[in-house]
Design a protein around this motif. Structure first.
Motif, PDB file in Angstrom:
ATOM      1  N   UNK A  73     -11.753   0.147 -15.564  1.00 30.60           N
ATOM      2  CA  UNK A  73     -11.890   0.070 -16.821  1.00 30.60           C
ATOM      3  C   UNK A  73     -13.194  -1.188 -17.708  1.00 30.60           C
ATOM      4  N   UNK A  74     -12.666  -2.379 -17.337  1.00 34.26           N
ATOM      5  CA  UNK A  74     -14.074  -2.885 -17.514  1.00 34.26           C
ATOM      6  C   UNK A  74     -15.373  -2.874 -16.886  1.00 34.26           C
ATOM      7  N   UNK A  75     -15.522  -2.402 -15.486  1.00 35.28           N
ATOM      8  CA  UNK A  75     -16.799  -2.178 -15.037  1.00 35.28           C
ATOM      9  C   UNK A  75     -17.367  -0.631 -15.817  1.00 35.28           C
ATOM     10  N   UNK A  76     -16.632   0.327 -16.673  1.00 35.44           N
ATOM     11  CA  UNK A  76     -17.102   1.012 -16.565  1.00 35.44           C
ATOM     12  C   UNK A  76     -17.973   1.443 -18.350  1.00 35.44           C
ATOM     13  N   UNK A  77     -16.796  -0.200 -18.864  1.00 37.74           N
ATOM     14  CA  UNK A  77     -17.285  -0.121 -20.755  1.00 37.74           C
ATOM     15  C   UNK A  77     -18.419  -0.536 -20.329  1.00 37.74           C
ATOM     16  N   UNK A  78     -18.851  -2.049 -19.645  1.00 39.39           N
ATOM     17  CA  UNK A  78     -19.838  -2.720 -19.529  1.00 39.39           C
ATOM     18  C   UNK A  78     -20.763  -2.102 -19.032  1.00 39.39           C
ATOM     19  N   UNK A  79     -20.295  -1.028 -17.754  1.00 42.22           N
ATOM     20  CA  UNK A  79     -21.736  -0.018 -17.254  1.00 42.22           C
ATOM     21  C   UNK A  79     -22.405   0.776 -18.576  1.00 42.22           C
ATOM     22  N   UNK A  80     -21.722   1.196 -19.603  1.00 40.99           N
ATOM     23  CA  UNK A  80     -21.823   2.574 -20.865  1.00 40.99           C
ATOM     24  C   UNK A  80     -22.921   1.516 -21.806  1.00 40.99           C
ATOM     25  N   UNK A  81     -22.676  -0.204 -22.208  1.00 42.03           N
ATOM     26  CA  UNK A  81     -22.871  -0.711 -23.032  1.00 42.03           C
ATOM     27  C   UNK A  81     -23.824  -0.883 -22.508  1.00 42.03           C
ATOM     28  N   UNK A  82     -24.406  -1.602 -21.034  1.00 43.17           N
ATOM     29  CA  UNK A  82     -25.511  -2.067 -20.970  1.00 43.17           C
ATOM     30  C   UNK A  82     -26.464  -0.705 -20.357  1.00 43.17           C
ATOM     31  N   UNK A  83     -26.103   0.304 -20.353  1.00 45.09           N
ATOM     32  CA  UNK A  83     -26.526   2.461 -19.902  1.00 45.09           C
ATOM     33  C   UNK A  83     -27.336   2.662 -21.830  1.00 45.09           C
ATOM     34  N   UNK A  84     -26.327   1.869 -22.790  1.00 45.06           N
ATOM     35  CA  UNK A  84     -26.997   2.230 -23.623  1.00 45.06           C
ATOM     36  C   UNK A  84     -27.829   1.185 -24.811  1.00 45.06           C
ATOM     37  N   UNK A  85     -28.314  -0.001 -24.285  1.00 40.21           N
ATOM     38  CA  UNK A  85     -28.456  -1.049 -24.036  1.00 40.21           C
ATOM     39  C   UNK A  85     -28.197  -1.830 -25.728  1.00 40.21           C
ATOM     40  N   UNK A  86     -26.560  -1.785 -25.773  1.00 41.91           N
ATOM     41  CA  UNK A  86     -25.797  -2.711 -26.738  1.00 41.91           C
ATOM     42  C   UNK A  86     -25.631  -3.763 -27.019  1.00 41.91           C
ATOM     43  N   UNK A  87     -25.799  -4.330 -25.021  1.00 40.25           N
ATOM     44  CA  UNK A  87     -25.836  -5.389 -24.693  1.00 40.25           C
ATOM     45  C   UNK A  87     -27.211  -6.052 -25.320  1.00 40.25           C
ATOM     46  N   UNK A  88     -28.103  -5.387 -25.583  1.00 40.22           N
ATOM     47  CA  UNK A  88     -29.348  -5.910 -25.474  1.00 40.22           C
ATOM     48  C   UNK A  88     -29.650  -6.139 -27.195  1.00 40.22           C
ATOM     49  N   UNK A  89     -28.387  -5.184 -28.028  1.00 39.26           N
ATOM     50  CA  UNK A  89     -28.849  -5.457 -28.758  1.00 39.26           C
ATOM     51  C   UNK A  89     -28.200  -6.547 -29.075  1.00 39.26           C
ATOM     52  N   UNK A  90     -27.233  -6.738 -28.799  1.00 38.31           N
ATOM     53  CA  UNK A  90     -25.952  -7.987 -28.879  1.00 38.31           C
ATOM     54  C   UNK A  90     -26.527  -8.962 -28.461  1.00 38.31           C
ATOM     55  N   UNK A 307     -27.664   0.902 -13.490  1.00 37.88           N
ATOM     56  CA  UNK A 307     -27.096   2.805 -12.672  1.00 37.88           C
ATOM     57  C   UNK A 307     -25.901   2.850 -14.542  1.00 37.88           C
ATOM     58  N   UNK A 308     -25.424   3.907 -14.983  1.00 38.51           N
ATOM     59  CA  UNK A 308     -24.328   4.496 -15.784  1.00 38.51           C
ATOM     60  C   UNK A 308     -23.365   5.057 -15.371  1.00 38.51           C
ATOM     61  N   UNK A 309     -22.112   5.559 -15.832  1.00 38.00           N
ATOM     62  CA  UNK A 309     -21.918   6.814 -15.729  1.00 38.00           C
ATOM     63  C   UNK A 309     -20.502   6.533 -14.864  1.00 38.00           C
ATOM     64  N   UNK A 310     -19.377   7.207 -15.016  1.00 41.91           N
ATOM     65  CA  UNK A 310     -17.903   7.518 -14.225  1.00 41.91           C
ATOM     66  C   UNK A 310     -18.110   7.385 -13.417  1.00 41.91           C
ATOM     67  N   UNK A 311     -18.981   7.581 -12.534  1.00 43.75           N
ATOM     68  CA  UNK A 311     -18.868   8.144 -11.090  1.00 43.75           C
ATOM     69  C   UNK A 311     -19.192   6.953 -10.393  1.00 43.75           C
ATOM     70  N   UNK A 312     -20.444   6.521 -11.277  1.00 44.84           N
ATOM     71  CA  UNK A 312     -20.905   5.095  -9.951  1.00 44.84           C
ATOM     72  C   UNK A 312     -19.817   3.675 -10.913  1.00 44.84           C
ATOM     73  N   UNK A 313     -19.725   4.058 -11.781  1.00 42.25           N
ATOM     74  CA  UNK A 313     -17.998   2.795 -11.577  1.00 42.25           C
ATOM     75  C   UNK A 313     -17.122   3.265 -11.169  1.00 42.25           C
ATOM     76  N   UNK A 314     -17.221   3.976 -10.470  1.00 43.84           N
ATOM     77  CA  UNK A 314     -15.448   4.288  -9.855  1.00 43.84           C
ATOM     78  C   UNK A 314     -16.133   4.257  -8.202  1.00 43.84           C
TER      79      UNK A 314
END
Length: 389
Positions: A73-90, A307-314
């Motif tokens: 869950x932590x991995x998938x969420x931060x992969x998504x935040x990173x893929x959506x550039x939300x980490x960069x915004x923060x 990379x982003x996405x649930x499959x890669x995170x899994x």
């Protein structure tokens, strides 16, 4: 802002956690269901009893799947935040990666407390209840306690091996029995065929064996008698034997307090089982800590991988958990041989993953690439370009 971001991250973590928890628990439970289904199809055990056994298996499965679900869950969420550039915004808003950790650690601490309750209290109790339920079934249908192609040692002073048990009848093939119930005499019986039945009035298990040989070994005189038989009947007092068996608990069924008392007693006796009991005691504390270290290492991995996405995170999450499990298994194997401090062996995976998490967090916070992650990113980019062309 200071309250919105942590709540936002926590809200993002919960849905994938419960989804992963249900999926992984279901997968593990299916393996148990296939094993227990045999009792319904072959042995005629009531379906209600099977559901009860499945329910008693859940605490152990949850103790394994909660750390897995926490990591993913932590991995998938931060992969998504990173893929959506939300980490960069923060980061551009003045927040460092360290400032994003509190909600993650609160989430991991909650998972740690839940897993601790399971490993320290609920799992031992459910393991003990599971075996008592199985023993009760065995008293009603003694053949339930027998498994084919396994050396069954549940009956005192007896070892029973059956190569094949018919699904549609009580027939057995290739039966081996070692009977040490007579003092000073060991009977070894090998039969080509046999039948099994239960005498409910006497609480006895009856083996009717055909076309076999029995060797009676007298330990005091070193004399051996060999008897060939076409039919031989062996009766086993199931009620008495299983009642004695029900009084014993192994290390996985002892309460944590009783387990530590057993560890101390075995240490004083210099008993060969001391390392196993000590490792089991430490494992009850080390497995919950996995929620903390695995959740912590998932943050920088999610930030540094492009990379982003649930499959890669899994895929990545299962790889990390596999590494953790291999380290845990290696620690158990080495500790069992008493070549390494047994208790420390159960903590090695947490130490390795924890140190890796701290290093990766520092690199990610300082925006310094990690060579192996950079290499994997490069390889994945090459593969993606190759598919396009």
């Amino acid at each position: 802002m200071k309250r919105i971001i942590p709540l936002y991250i926590l809200r993002e973590l919960l849905p994938p956690f419960f989804i992963n928890l249900l999926v992984f628990t279901f997968i593990m439970l299916m393996g148990k269901v296939l094993e227990l289904t045999e009792l319904v199809v072959v042995r005629g055990v009531r379906t209600a009893a099977i559901f009860k056994l499945m329910g008693l298996s859940l605490p152990f499965f949850f103790s394994m799947t909660i750390p897995m679900a926490t990591l993913l869950s932590v991995l998938v969420v931060f992969l998504r935040l990173n893929g959506d550039q939300e980490i960069t915004v923060l980061k551009s808003a003045g927040l460092s990666l360290y400032q994003l950790l509190p909600p993650v650690m609160v989430f991991c601490l909650w998972a740690y407390l839940l897993t601790s309750y399971l490993t320290l209290f609920l799992v031992p109790a459910s393991n003990w209840a599971f075996r008592k339920e199985l023993l009760e079934l065995a008293k009603a249908r003694a053949d339930v306690y027998l498994k084919e192609r396994v050396f069954n040692v549940g009956f005192k002073n007896m070892v029973i091996f059956v190569n094949h048990m018919s699904m549609n009848s009580d027939l057995m093939e290739d039966v081996f029995i070692q009977d040490d119930r007579e003092g000073g005499v060991t009977s070894v019986i090998v039969a080509a065929r046999g039948r099994i039945s239960t005498d409910h009035e006497q609480g006895a298990l009856i083996f009717q064996l055909y076309d076999g040989v029995m060797d009676r070994i007298y330990k005091t005189s070193q004399r051996t008698d060999t008897i060939n038989f076409r039919q031989y009947e062996l009766k086993l007092d199931v009620e008495g034997e299983l009642s004695q068996e029900a009084q014993k608990r192994n290390q996985s069924e002892l309460t944590t307090e009783d387990l530590w008392a057993a560890v101390q007693s075995l240490k004083e006796q210099n008993h060969e089982h001391y390392p196993i009991y000590l490792m089991d005691a430490h494992k009850r504390y080390s497995v919950p800590v996995a929620c903390l270290v695995l959740g912590l290492v998932a943050v920088p991995l999610g930030v540094q991988f492009r990379r982003r996405g649930r499959n890669w995170g899994l895929t990545m999450g299962l790889t990390i958990f596999l590494i953790y499990y291999v380290l845990l298994t290696a620690g158990w194997s080495i500790g069992k041989g008493n070549k390494f401090p047994p208790g420390l062996g159960m903590w090695v995976p947490n130490l390795v993953v924890g140190l890796a998490a701290l290093y990766l967090l520092r690199q990610a916070n300082n925006e310094k690439p990690v060579k192996i992650i950079s290499l994997i990113n490069w390889l994945l980019d090459r593969l993606r370009l190759g598919r396009r062309h």
